[in-house]
Design a protein around this motif. Sequence first.
Motif, PDB file in Angstrom:
ATOM      1  N   ALA A 101       0.782  -1.153  -0.083  1.00 46.83           N
ATOM      2  CA  ALA A 101       0.035  -0.012  -0.119  1.00 46.83           C
ATOM      3  C   ALA A 101       0.973   1.391   0.032  1.00 46.83           C
ATOM      4  CB  ALA A 101      -0.971  -0.026   1.260  1.00 46.83           C
ATOM      5  N   SER A 102       2.055   1.423   0.814  1.00 46.01           N
ATOM      6  CA  SER A 102       2.682   2.483   0.930  1.00 46.01           C
ATOM      7  C   SER A 102       3.437   2.844  -0.348  1.00 46.01           C
ATOM      8  CB  SER A 102       3.666   2.302   1.999  1.00 46.01           C
ATOM      9  OG  SER A 102       4.722   1.264   1.832  1.00 46.01           O
ATOM     10  N   PHE A 103       3.315   1.954  -1.245  1.00 46.65           N
ATOM     11  CA  PHE A 103       4.136   2.156  -2.668  1.00 46.65           C
ATOM     12  C   PHE A 103       3.440   2.381  -3.752  1.00 46.65           C
ATOM     13  CE2 PHE A 103       6.764  -0.931   0.031  1.00 46.65           C
ATOM     14  CZ  PHE A 103       7.751  -0.280   0.191  1.00 46.65           C
ATOM     15  N   MET A 104       2.189   2.193  -3.369  1.00 48.78           N
ATOM     16  CA  MET A 104       1.066   2.364  -4.524  1.00 48.78           C
ATOM     17  C   MET A 104       0.494   3.914  -4.644  1.00 48.78           C
ATOM     18  SD  MET A 104       0.877  -0.388  -6.544  1.00 48.78           S
ATOM     19  CE  MET A 104      -0.649  -0.260  -7.097  1.00 48.78           C
ATOM     20  N   PRO A 105       0.047   4.122  -5.709  1.00 49.75           N
ATOM     21  CA  PRO A 105      -0.753   5.261  -5.875  1.00 49.75           C
ATOM     22  C   PRO A 105      -2.406   4.769  -5.380  1.00 49.75           C
ATOM     23  CG  PRO A 105      -0.422   4.762  -8.019  1.00 49.75           C
ATOM     24  CD  PRO A 105       0.424   3.962  -7.048  1.00 49.75           C
ATOM     25  N   LYS A 106      -3.492   5.716  -5.250  1.00 50.47           N
ATOM     26  CA  LYS A 106      -4.781   5.226  -4.691  1.00 50.47           C
ATOM     27  C   LYS A 106      -5.627   6.063  -5.729  1.00 50.47           C
ATOM     28  CE  LYS A 106      -2.256   4.126  -0.814  1.00 50.47           C
ATOM     29  NZ  LYS A 106      -0.899   4.110  -0.853  1.00 50.47           N
ATOM     30  N   GLY A 107      -6.703   5.431  -5.620  1.00 51.57           N
ATOM     31  CA  GLY A 107      -7.792   6.261  -6.490  1.00 51.57           C
ATOM     32  C   GLY A 107      -8.639   7.093  -5.623  1.00 51.57           C
ATOM     33  N   ARG A 108      -9.073   8.128  -6.234  1.00 52.83           N
ATOM     34  CA  ARG A 108      -9.808   9.429  -5.282  1.00 52.83           C
ATOM     35  C   ARG A 108     -11.178   9.460  -5.944  1.00 52.83           C
ATOM     36  NH1 ARG A 108      -6.849  14.959  -4.916  1.00 52.83           N
ATOM     37  NH2 ARG A 108      -7.278  14.910  -7.179  1.00 52.83           N
ATOM     38  N   VAL A 109     -12.048   9.707  -4.691  1.00 51.93           N
ATOM     39  CA  VAL A 109     -13.334   9.885  -5.038  1.00 51.93           C
ATOM     40  C   VAL A 109     -13.581  11.315  -5.674  1.00 51.93           C
ATOM     41  CG1 VAL A 109     -15.639   9.781  -4.114  1.00 51.93           C
ATOM     42  CG2 VAL A 109     -13.987   8.174  -3.424  1.00 51.93           C
ATOM     43  N   LEU A 110     -14.163  11.743  -6.307  1.00 54.06           N
ATOM     44  CA  LEU A 110     -14.456  13.079  -6.901  1.00 54.06           C
ATOM     45  C   LEU A 110     -16.012  13.373  -6.814  1.00 54.06           C
ATOM     46  CD1 LEU A 110     -12.169  13.353 -10.107  1.00 54.06           C
ATOM     47  CD2 LEU A 110     -11.631  13.969  -7.734  1.00 54.06           C
ATOM     48  N   GLU A 111     -16.187  14.404  -6.450  1.00 52.48           N
ATOM     49  CA  GLU A 111     -17.615  14.831  -6.592  1.00 52.48           C
ATOM     50  C   GLU A 111     -18.133  15.064  -7.767  1.00 52.48           C
ATOM     51  OE1 GLU A 111     -21.226  15.354  -5.668  1.00 52.48           O
ATOM     52  OE2 GLU A 111     -20.037  15.424  -3.868  1.00 52.48           O
ATOM     53  N   THR A 112     -18.949  14.285  -8.333  1.00 54.18           N
ATOM     54  CA  THR A 112     -19.572  14.489  -9.820  1.00 54.18           C
ATOM     55  C   THR A 112     -21.068  14.941  -9.880  1.00 54.18           C
ATOM     56  OG1 THR A 112     -20.272  11.950  -9.287  1.00 54.18           O
ATOM     57  CG2 THR A 112     -17.975  12.462 -10.466  1.00 54.18           C
ATOM     58  N   ALA A 113     -21.431  15.159  -8.613  1.00 52.11           N
ATOM     59  CA  ALA A 113     -22.943  15.856  -8.646  1.00 52.11           C
ATOM     60  C   ALA A 113     -23.048  16.996  -9.777  1.00 52.11           C
ATOM     61  CB  ALA A 113     -23.335  15.980  -7.385  1.00 52.11           C
ATOM     62  N   PHE A 114     -23.941  17.198 -10.335  1.00 51.41           N
ATOM     63  CA  PHE A 114     -24.289  18.372 -11.198  1.00 51.41           C
ATOM     64  C   PHE A 114     -24.476  19.503 -10.352  1.00 51.41           C
ATOM     65  CE2 PHE A 114     -26.879  20.823 -14.023  1.00 51.41           C
ATOM     66  CZ  PHE A 114     -26.134  21.216 -14.818  1.00 51.41           C
ATOM     67  N   THR A 115     -23.864  20.665 -10.481  1.00 54.12           N
ATOM     68  CA  THR A 115     -24.188  22.007 -10.083  1.00 54.12           C
ATOM     69  C   THR A 115     -25.311  22.690 -10.735  1.00 54.12           C
ATOM     70  OG1 THR A 115     -21.946  22.179  -9.406  1.00 54.12           O
ATOM     71  CG2 THR A 115     -23.273  24.106  -9.350  1.00 54.12           C
ATOM     72  N   TRP A 116     -26.372  22.915 -10.130  1.00 58.26           N
ATOM     73  CA  TRP A 116     -27.487  23.702 -10.759  1.00 58.26           C
ATOM     74  C   TRP A 116     -27.559  25.321 -10.858  1.00 58.26           C
ATOM     75  CZ3 TRP A 116     -31.231  20.984 -13.388  1.00 58.26           C
ATOM     76  CH2 TRP A 116     -31.095  19.511 -13.185  1.00 58.26           C
ATOM     77  N   GLY A 117     -26.483  25.643 -10.353  1.00 61.73           N
ATOM     78  CA  GLY A 117     -26.316  27.057 -10.308  1.00 61.73           C
ATOM     79  C   GLY A 117     -27.399  28.060  -9.801  1.00 61.73           C
ATOM     80  N   ASP A 118     -27.916  28.770 -10.756  1.00 58.63           N
ATOM     81  CA  ASP A 118     -29.124  29.550 -10.114  1.00 58.63           C
ATOM     82  C   ASP A 118     -30.381  29.061 -10.378  1.00 58.63           C
ATOM     83  OD1 ASP A 118     -27.356  31.649  -9.266  1.00 58.63           O
ATOM     84  OD2 ASP A 118     -27.348  32.483 -11.132  1.00 58.63           O
ATOM     85  N   ASP A 119     -30.532  27.785 -11.211  1.00 57.97           N
ATOM     86  CA  ASP A 119     -31.776  27.238 -11.197  1.00 57.97           C
ATOM     87  C   ASP A 119     -32.579  26.773  -9.909  1.00 57.97           C
ATOM     88  OD1 ASP A 119     -31.190  27.209 -13.659  1.00 57.97           O
ATOM     89  OD2 ASP A 119     -30.913  25.155 -14.125  1.00 57.97           O
ATOM     90  N   ARG A 120     -33.634  27.003  -9.985  1.00 58.18           N
ATOM     91  CA  ARG A 120     -34.539  26.624  -8.749  1.00 58.18           C
ATOM     92  C   ARG A 120     -35.736  25.545  -9.247  1.00 58.18           C
ATOM     93  NH1 ARG A 120     -30.997  28.868  -7.221  1.00 58.18           N
ATOM     94  NH2 ARG A 120     -30.470  30.623  -5.941  1.00 58.18           N
TER      95      ARG A 120
END
Length: 319
Positions: free
Chosen positions: A288-307
Amino acid sequence: MDEFALYKGHRYASVVLDSDTRRVLWIGEGRSRAAVRPFFETLGPEGCARIQAVAMDMNTAFDLEVRRHCKQARIIYDLFHVVARYGREVIGRVRVDAANQLRHDQPARRVVKQAHWLLLRNPANLKTPAQHVRLHEVLAANQSLMTVYVMKEQMKALWTAPTAWVWRQTWTQWMAYAKQSQIPALMQFARRLKGYWRGIVSRVRRPMHTGQLEGINNKIKVIKRMAYGYRVHGPYKPEDGHRFNPHKLLIDPYAKDLVGQLRWSDALYGYTIGSKREDLSFDRRDSASFMPKGRVLETAFTWGDDRRPQIARQDMVIY
């Protein structure tokens, strides 16, 4: 060396930190001798020979593995863990016994039962005058509780003794008081503590502790939620085409991002390099200490000014 909880259900991981650089050297699942052995095997005889002292709690597995691989190293038991153990095994037991003796006096029994955290807390950390008054009342009402509480504070002096001679005097006196108390839980704890005296007196020459790791452990718990890899369990039968090795961390092929760098090491192989059995051997070192790891990214859509549309459900048409 220290341990931290991975999940609920008493599942733990072990972590090793360099006390000089404050760099995490190794993390592995489990807290047994077999679980921490890969760290020393990765270091090799030369690396183990350079270790001068190791701070830990009174974990027998850690203790025995260090003595096996690093015979020259001094073992130092951490005060925080010893006090925590004293709280569980001595103060906790005496408090329960005191509460049971007050079954016919419910108000007094309630006071003793509710004093659990008050008795374990450092006196300097009592926040209000009311807490000081309440602690005084609890201790004044029960001689055994008063004794084990005072003995807890006196025990801390074993970790602050300026010389080995002062330590020996403090140790002898504390052990004598524990025996004279005739409190079973305290006497039993003192007998167990005798077997660890070398790791306590070593604190005089090597003022080490695991406090640095407490903060690191919290960071690890946060990182654990952000970065990840896979460990695949199954049969290890190379002759049948099965090479499952849970000691090797695998990258998620669908990971959206990677953190860390690949550091080349023989520990990355599922088999032991140089073994007589060649690629049919099984390597237990954690990669584990020698390996890169996957990272969880926020993929939720940003609705901006929509209501949300302000339309009643009975008038809404969805298509």
